[in-house]
Write an enzyme that holds these catalytic residues in place. Structure first.
Site, PDB file in Angstrom:
ATOM      1  N   HIS A 196       4.436  -8.247   2.447  1.00 49.33           N
ATOM      2  CA  HIS A 196       5.204  -7.318   1.608  1.00 49.33           C
ATOM      3  C   HIS A 196       4.536  -5.940   1.635  1.00 49.33           C
ATOM      4  CE1 HIS A 196       5.434  -5.051  -2.175  1.00 49.33           C
ATOM      5  NE2 HIS A 196       6.665  -5.495  -2.326  1.00 49.33           N
ATOM      6  N   ASN A 197       3.217  -5.933   1.448  1.00 44.64           N
ATOM      7  CA  ASN A 197       2.505  -4.658   1.441  1.00 44.64           C
ATOM      8  C   ASN A 197       2.537  -3.990   2.812  1.00 44.64           C
ATOM      9  OD1 ASN A 197       1.904  -5.388  -1.173  1.00 44.64           O
ATOM     10  ND2 ASN A 197      -0.195  -4.684  -1.078  1.00 44.64           N
TER      11      ASN A 197
ATOM     12  N   GLU B 119       5.675  -2.380   3.025  1.00 37.57           N
ATOM     13  CA  GLU B 119       5.585  -1.184   2.150  1.00 37.57           C
ATOM     14  C   GLU B 119       4.955  -0.016   2.917  1.00 37.57           C
ATOM     15  OE1 GLU B 119       3.744  -1.968  -1.825  1.00 37.57           O
ATOM     16  OE2 GLU B 119       2.275  -0.456  -1.234  1.00 37.57           O
TER      17      GLU B 119
ATOM     18  N   SER C 140       3.909  -7.913  -7.407  1.00 37.22           N
ATOM     19  CA  SER C 140       4.212  -6.552  -6.955  1.00 37.22           C
ATOM     20  C   SER C 140       5.040  -5.800  -7.969  1.00 37.22           C
ATOM     21  CB  SER C 140       4.978  -6.595  -5.632  1.00 37.22           C
ATOM     22  OG  SER C 140       5.334  -5.273  -5.260  1.00 37.22           O
TER      23      SER C 140
ATOM     24  N   LYS D  99       2.698 -11.777   0.037  1.00 41.71           N
ATOM     25  CA  LYS D  99       2.429 -10.508  -0.662  1.00 41.71           C
ATOM     26  C   LYS D  99       1.760  -9.521   0.296  1.00 41.71           C
ATOM     27  CE  LYS D  99       1.936  -7.500  -4.030  1.00 41.71           C
ATOM     28  NZ  LYS D  99       1.006  -6.472  -3.604  1.00 41.71           N
TER      29      LYS D  99
HETATM   30  C1  6PG Z   1       2.550  -3.580  -5.083  1.00 43.55           C
HETATM   31  C2  6PG Z   1       1.641  -2.702  -4.273  1.00 43.55           C
HETATM   32  C3  6PG Z   1       0.216  -2.785  -4.687  1.00 43.55           C
HETATM   33  C4  6PG Z   1      -0.755  -2.006  -3.787  1.00 43.55           C
HETATM   34  C5  6PG Z   1      -0.560  -0.541  -3.789  1.00 43.55           C
HETATM   35  C6  6PG Z   1      -1.622   0.252  -3.066  1.00 43.55           C
HETATM   36  O1  6PG Z   1       3.196  -4.403  -4.462  1.00 43.55           O
HETATM   37  O2  6PG Z   1       2.599  -3.442  -6.299  1.00 43.55           O
HETATM   38  O3  6PG Z   1       1.708  -3.102  -2.932  1.00 43.55           O
HETATM   39  O4  6PG Z   1      -0.135  -4.134  -4.667  1.00 43.55           O
HETATM   40  O5  6PG Z   1      -2.032  -2.257  -4.199  1.00 43.55           O
HETATM   41  O6  6PG Z   1       0.672  -0.228  -3.285  1.00 43.55           O
HETATM   42  O7  6PG Z   1      -1.847  -0.174  -1.774  1.00 43.55           O
HETATM   43  P1  6PG Z   1      -2.718   0.706  -0.767  1.00 43.55           P
HETATM   44  O8  6PG Z   1      -3.829   1.323  -1.536  1.00 43.55           O
HETATM   45  O9  6PG Z   1      -3.215  -0.231   0.272  1.00 43.55           O
HETATM   46  O10 6PG Z   1      -1.789   1.743  -0.237  1.00 43.55           O
END
Ligand code: 6PG
Length: 478
Positions: A185-186, A189, A128, A182
């Site tokens: 984590h997303n 996010e 990430s 991960k």
């Molecule tokens: C990271 C991000 C990355 C992710 C983008 C877009 O940890 O660097 O999570 O892996 O691909 O943030 O995610 P979406 O297109 O699903 O919003």
């Protein structure tokens, strides 16, 4: 330490990771399916270090000493399987293949088993930090065997972000553990961004502030408890002016949020695990709602709102802004707490020994959700590794309790004034649901028994029971 490593897949993330490795003094053999990307990398950044271009996977494998280490940086799904199928026959027992993409963790479990049968180590590593992180130091979440980690771990730790000398990379657990965390984590996010968006919307609609002014508020918030990368870049994006029109940038961007799928996967997994990650789910659904353009257009014309203006609640602008900050903070703690619950449940289900404290530690820098408050989360899970929910830890209990007055006012105000705040509201409902002494689930159990003889348990006796609803309503043991 100088090691040899191969990187195949040189789109932005792969190219930047290769450059990061080279900048750390490693010998990096780089390959891409189409040569143009390899040439572009060498042309623009060949001076970054010991980068060696090759044109085929055979050459890539041939250029590395055993045990070979190769990182695959291609799109998740079929493209990853295609690369694995092409490279695996060229490798020897003990070699380590790392998948640094956003793979679905169930695919990683499958690939680890398949490659294991062929004597190869497979490491599904969540990486990430976006393109900047890949270059300057990402947060890395590797799964796979301890044996594989012994080979690849030091290298990944070397190129990861560091906090007080500690790498933002740790062996998360076996097979799919790295990609599982991960994924969560997303999901976090997504929740984080949804809450930020709701805070922005409330300040805009409630106080009539301009995006740039709200950007200033976020910049101030970034100096306190909320300090994090996402809050920092929110200030930057809100203050940005569109070149073409001179309007605030956020006003010229189409309001339909896209997603590649990791947030959705998080919720799908949470449903299977029975873990309520309502904050992440609301964030995924809010993105979906934003994309339902036809329904939104139809609804805008006919669905009435409350027709009430904000004067009463926002008379004290500072107090309202502070309430929004409190709502953002409290709902964020709830979202993280839920995410860590899912990690604990997933680990239990799959037999992974995931250390939540160590995980919070490697999320302190490098990754998208990096935040000052993760240092506290790390402390909490280190002190109390078996803690049932982050929310009952004394520090977070008090912090959320201190924020709850503003949080409740904001949720009530949003509802009264017709501003959607699903993240704030569902987090509050979760908080209240968790602390409720009696839950109305008792009635749900009663109804299930009434229409389907599904039975219920009693508060005052062991066993399961059924009431003979259509007869004399006597209770029988089930
Ligand atoms: C990271 C991000 C990355 C992710 C983008 C877009 O940890 O660097 O999570 O892996 O691909 O943030 O995610 P979406 O297109 O699903 O919003």
């Amino acid at each position: 330490m100088s090691e040899q490593i191969g990187v195949t897949g040189l789109a932005t993330m792969g190219a930047n990771l290769a450059r990061n490795l080279a900048r750390h003094g490693h010998h990096v053999v780089v390959h891409n399916r189409t040569k143009a990307k390899t040439d572009a990398l060498m042309g623009a950044h060949g001076e970054d270090g010991d980068l060696v271009p090759v044109e085929s996977l055979e050459d890539l494998v041939g250029a590395l000493e055993r045990p070979r280490k190769v990182i695959i940086m291609v799109a998740a799904g079929d493209p990853t399987d295609a690369v694995i199928e092409a490279i695996a026959p060229l490798l020897d027992e003990g070699d380590v293949l790392v998948d640094g993409g956003n793979a679905r963790y169930t695919d990683t479990i499958r690939r680890t088993a398949e490659l294991g049968e062929r004597g190869l180590h497979f490491v599904g590593a969540g990486i990430s930090g976006g393109e900047e992180g890949a270059l300057d130091g990402p947060s890395i979440m590797p799964g796979g065997s301890a044996e594989a980690y012994a080979v690849i771990g030091p290298l990944l730790e070397d190129i990861s972000a560091h906090v007080d000398g500690e790498p933002c990379c740790t062996h998360v657990g076996t097979d799919g553990a790295g990609h599982f965390v991960k994924m969560v984590h997303n999901g976090i996010e997504y929740a984080d961004m949804q809450l930020i968006a709701e805070a922005y919307d409330l300040l805009r609609q409630g106080l009539g502030m301009s995006p740039a002014e709200i950007g200033d508020v976020f910049a101030t918030w970034n100096e306190g408890d909320l300090q994090s990368y996402l809050i920092e870049i929110t200030a930057e994006v809100l203050r940005h002016t569109d070149e073409r029109t001179g309007k605030p940038f956020v006003d010229v961007v189409l309001d339909e949020a896209e997603q590649k799928g990791t947030g959705r996967w998080t919720v799908q997994s949470a449903l299977d695990l029975g873990t309520p990650v309502s904050g992440i789910a609301e964030a995924v659904f809010a993105r979906a709602l934003s994309g339902h353009v036809d329904q939104r257009a139809a609804a805008q014309k006919v669905l009435p709102g409350p027709g009430r203006d904000w004067d009463d609640q926002v008379a004290d602008r500072e107090a309202f802004t502070e309430s929004v900050r409190q709502a953002l903070y409290a709902a964020k703690v709830v979202a993280y707490s839920q995410g860590f619950d899912q990690i604990a449940r997933g680990a239990e289900e799959h037999g992974w020994d995931v250390d939540r404290g160590a995980l919070a530690a490697i999320w302190r820098d490098g990754c998208i959700i990096r935040a000052a408050f993760l240092d506290r989360v790390r402390q909490v899970f280190t002190d109390e590794p078996d803690l049932t929910t982050l929310l009952t830890n004394e520090y977070f209990r008090d912090a959320v309790a201190d924020a709850q007055e503003g949080w409740r006012q904001v949720v009530a105000g949003a509802a009264r004034h017709g501003v959607p705040a699903p993240g704030f509201a569902s987090a509050l409902a979760y908080y209240d649901g968790l602390r409720a002494e009696r839950s109305p689930a008792a009635l749900i159990q009663g109804l299930r028994d009434r229409f389907g003889s599904h039975t219920y348990k009693r508060v005052d006796a062991e066993g399961s029971f059924h009431t003979m609803w259509s007869e004399d309503r006597r209770e029988v043991e089930a």
